[in-house]
Write a protein that holds these residues in place. Sequence first.
Motif, PDB file in Angstrom:
ATOM      1  N   UNK A 358       0.782  -1.200   0.050  1.00 35.17           N
ATOM      2  CA  UNK A 358       0.094   0.092  -0.101  1.00 35.17           C
ATOM      3  C   UNK A 358       1.026   1.394  -0.099  1.00 35.17           C
ATOM      4  N   UNK A 359       1.868   1.157   0.799  1.00 36.45           N
ATOM      5  CA  UNK A 359       2.839   2.317   0.651  1.00 36.45           C
ATOM      6  C   UNK A 359       3.329   2.591  -0.586  1.00 36.45           C
ATOM      7  N   UNK A 360       3.786   1.388  -1.428  1.00 34.17           N
ATOM      8  CA  UNK A 360       4.481   1.596  -2.591  1.00 34.17           C
ATOM      9  C   UNK A 360       3.380   1.987  -3.527  1.00 34.17           C
ATOM     10  N   UNK A 361       2.070   1.636  -3.515  1.00 32.48           N
ATOM     11  CA  UNK A 361       1.210   2.207  -4.360  1.00 32.48           C
ATOM     12  C   UNK A 361       1.085   3.607  -4.459  1.00 32.48           C
ATOM     13  N   UNK A 362       0.747   4.186  -2.797  1.00 29.57           N
ATOM     14  CA  UNK A 362       0.704   5.554  -2.890  1.00 29.57           C
ATOM     15  C   UNK A 362       1.587   6.385  -3.258  1.00 29.57           C
ATOM     16  N   UNK A 363       2.979   5.854  -3.542  1.00 35.60           N
ATOM     17  CA  UNK A 363       4.031   6.695  -3.917  1.00 35.60           C
ATOM     18  C   UNK A 363       4.284   6.579  -5.561  1.00 35.60           C
ATOM     19  N   UNK A 364       3.792   5.764  -6.420  1.00 37.55           N
ATOM     20  CA  UNK A 364       4.072   5.430  -7.594  1.00 37.55           C
ATOM     21  C   UNK A 364       3.818   6.526  -8.757  1.00 37.55           C
ATOM     22  N   UNK A 365       2.826   7.085  -8.400  1.00 37.97           N
ATOM     23  CA  UNK A 365       2.373   8.345  -9.332  1.00 37.97           C
ATOM     24  C   UNK A 365       3.369   9.675  -9.114  1.00 37.97           C
ATOM     25  N   UNK A 366       3.824   9.936  -7.955  1.00 40.09           N
ATOM     26  CA  UNK A 366       4.923  10.951  -7.709  1.00 40.09           C
ATOM     27  C   UNK A 366       6.177  10.716  -8.067  1.00 40.09           C
ATOM     28  N   UNK A 367       6.409   9.373  -7.913  1.00 44.36           N
ATOM     29  CA  UNK A 367       7.918   8.750  -8.498  1.00 44.36           C
ATOM     30  C   UNK A 367       7.882   8.917 -10.020  1.00 44.36           C
ATOM     31  N   UNK A 368       6.783   8.457 -10.677  1.00 45.44           N
ATOM     32  CA  UNK A 368       6.957   8.664 -12.018  1.00 45.44           C
ATOM     33  C   UNK A 368       7.052  10.083 -12.613  1.00 45.44           C
ATOM     34  N   UNK A 369       6.009  10.901 -12.229  1.00 47.27           N
ATOM     35  CA  UNK A 369       6.123  12.173 -12.692  1.00 47.27           C
ATOM     36  C   UNK A 369       7.365  12.797 -12.393  1.00 47.27           C
ATOM     37  N   UNK A 370       8.114  12.699 -11.318  1.00 45.72           N
ATOM     38  CA  UNK A 370       9.234  13.334 -11.055  1.00 45.72           C
ATOM     39  C   UNK A 370      10.331  12.728 -11.896  1.00 45.72           C
ATOM     40  N   UNK A 371      10.388  11.395 -12.491  1.00 42.44           N
ATOM     41  CA  UNK A 371      11.229  10.908 -13.175  1.00 42.44           C
ATOM     42  C   UNK A 371      11.167  11.125 -14.402  1.00 42.44           C
ATOM     43  N   UNK A 372       9.865  11.834 -14.967  1.00 42.68           N
ATOM     44  CA  UNK A 372       9.626  12.051 -16.462  1.00 42.68           C
ATOM     45  C   UNK A 372       9.607  13.520 -16.519  1.00 42.68           C
ATOM     46  N   UNK A 373      10.344  14.145 -15.885  1.00 47.05           N
ATOM     47  CA  UNK A 373      10.444  15.810 -16.131  1.00 47.05           C
ATOM     48  C   UNK A 373      10.665  16.184 -17.412  1.00 47.05           C
ATOM     49  N   UNK A 374      11.709  15.639 -18.104  1.00 46.09           N
ATOM     50  CA  UNK A 374      12.213  16.168 -19.342  1.00 46.09           C
ATOM     51  C   UNK A 374      11.665  15.157 -20.417  1.00 46.09           C
ATOM     52  N   UNK A 375      10.462  14.699 -20.436  1.00 46.40           N
ATOM     53  CA  UNK A 375       9.862  13.941 -21.236  1.00 46.40           C
ATOM     54  C   UNK A 375       8.607  14.596 -21.902  1.00 46.40           C
ATOM     55  N   UNK A 376       8.285  14.348 -23.068  1.00 49.29           N
ATOM     56  CA  UNK A 376       7.228  15.050 -23.838  1.00 49.29           C
ATOM     57  C   UNK A 376       5.857  14.671 -22.783  1.00 49.29           C
ATOM     58  N   UNK A 377       4.957  15.559 -23.123  1.00 51.45           N
ATOM     59  CA  UNK A 377       3.547  15.510 -22.118  1.00 51.45           C
ATOM     60  C   UNK A 377       2.876  14.472 -22.656  1.00 51.45           C
ATOM     61  N   UNK A 378       2.914  13.864 -24.071  1.00 52.09           N
ATOM     62  CA  UNK A 378       2.016  13.030 -24.412  1.00 52.09           C
ATOM     63  C   UNK A 378       2.520  11.625 -23.962  1.00 52.09           C
ATOM     64  N   UNK A 379       3.889  11.403 -23.987  1.00 50.68           N
ATOM     65  CA  UNK A 379       4.210  10.185 -23.273  1.00 50.68           C
ATOM     66  C   UNK A 379       3.913  10.139 -21.724  1.00 50.68           C
ATOM     67  N   UNK A 380       3.990  11.199 -21.093  1.00 44.06           N
ATOM     68  CA  UNK A 380       3.765  11.221 -19.616  1.00 44.06           C
ATOM     69  C   UNK A 380       2.098  10.874 -19.182  1.00 44.06           C
TER      70      UNK A 380
END
Length: 603
Positions: A358-380
């Motif tokens: 459950x703790x892992x699931x709560x952190x997933x979206x923030x981890x992903x958006x933080x890791x894809x800061x320099x990626x085009x919005x379509x892929x994000x």
Amino acid sequence: SFSDSPLYTQTAPSSSSPFYDATPSSESDIATSVNSQPVAVATAGAGSGAAAAGGGRFIIQGSYMLGGGDGGGGQSYSSPNSRAPPATVQWLLENYEGAEGVSLPRCTLYYHYLLHCQEQKLEPVNAASFGKLIRSVFMGLRTRRLGTRGNSKYHYYGLRIKSGSPLIRLMDEQQHMAMRQQPFSQKSRIKPLQKAQGIASGMAGGASQLQGAALSDISAQVHQYQQFMEASKPLQDFVEMDLEGQTLPNGIVLEQLKAFQTLYREHCEAILDVMVNLQFTLVEMLWKSFWRFSQSVDAEHTESEKRLPRSCLVALCKFEPVLHWTRACDNLLYQTLVEILIPDVLRPIPSALTQAIRNFAKSLENWLTGAMMNIPEEMVRIKVVCIGSFSQTLRRYTSLNHLAQAARAVLQNTAQINQMLSDLNRVDFTNVQEQASWVCQCEDRVVQQLEQDFKATLQQQNSLEQWATWLDSVVSQVLKPYEQNLAALPKAAKVFLLNWSFYSSMVIRDLTLRSAASFGSFHLIRLLYDEYMYYLIEHRVAKAKGETPIAVMGEGPGTADQRKQQQRHQPRVPRDTPLKMTKDTFWTEMVLEKSKRSYLCQM
């Protein structure tokens, strides 16, 4: 075997200190403390957790006498009832040492002990008995609970692994076990693990080390938790990319497109290996490594840059066929991860594993958006929708599993079952059907059949698995007319879910107004059955459409941020629009309120 002459004189110690000096008058006359614990005598070197006395022998009060120094350590004895062989005490002294200001997780120490017993072919004791052994060998240990709220673990404070111990290499191999078959481009995630290695060896803590300690705790128990997982499940082959007759972006050749597919497959396999080993926090590092979170190209990214330059990666993230292919791959990967972590939603799962998921699931979206800061919005956008479905699925399934274990105890209690039957027979189902028929428009025959089946199943005191079989048969009966009409099946399934929830809420309302003694049990059962119906409908619709349940969940309104964005574009009511209640609306409200009061008076 022991000789007839006594080996020990049971003389009480004159000092209350944790250990005391013994001055034996002969080789077989050694003073030791008298208590209810068995006496085990082990051979060890001097200076390991106790003070030497006389010619190198020293006694640890309560359990063990350690000999060393003169005479090559002396002879070792152990009583028949002792649960700790001398080899175990010797192993502890060779691999651990006391040190101020450091800590070591208790579960990590116990895991090392289980490996030691497996190597020496010894029968391990339970964690509580092993804790008594540790406190007997290493005197003065304190216990501290370290970690963030909701994920804290008990640690031994004042103990660490010796620098020359092979256990340090064991911890390092365990942390990198999931990365041995990964390409060179993924090895940047090893850097943070070197910091976590200090946690494993008892280094002093900090904020980052507490996070590493939590990771070490759950990963150290991977062998214990894998029996509740489907760890051997492989990742299926990805679908072929359909270019849809479109030309490649400018500057992109076919080899670079194939390189992206190969790298993405390796990236997904790395995530799968990390998840199987319960190293959840490494997922963020894998995302940052693949999506080139760092702008600089260091030595560790040279290989990935050769296979697919960063400029090509950014260009492909805007290509429509690549976006569709990535969505399909993510849905397949996340569905596989769900089936690995929670293969059976009704089977009991340890609370520690459930909380970690459950703790892992709560952190997933923030981890992903933080890791894809320099990626085009379509892929994000594509990635966020898929990870949102994955996160919601994990949280729903863990909640469903928790409800299942709570309801299992209710369904096994004969007294509660009898009380539930008595209260249920007092419910006026005819009145419930009359009130619900206007909203749900369900056939009277179907509702009566469900009522009779529910009472019969409850009276038979069936197990939770038998209840699950009955619920599955209900779903099959309701959706059978739509099996050949795949276009109408999803809508019919959603309508059934709403009707089921509405009828169950009407029954709960009736039980509440009657002050039923089994209201709490019915409320718990209702929550479980609603969640399990959702689970069944989700899988039926996915099977009919030939997709994964994760993909079906991704067809909804999306994440919270996306819903807020949609609400911004919805037309708003003008400020000058009158919001006054009309005469018809007023009288309608009055009639409904009067009917409600009349019903309560009849009750």
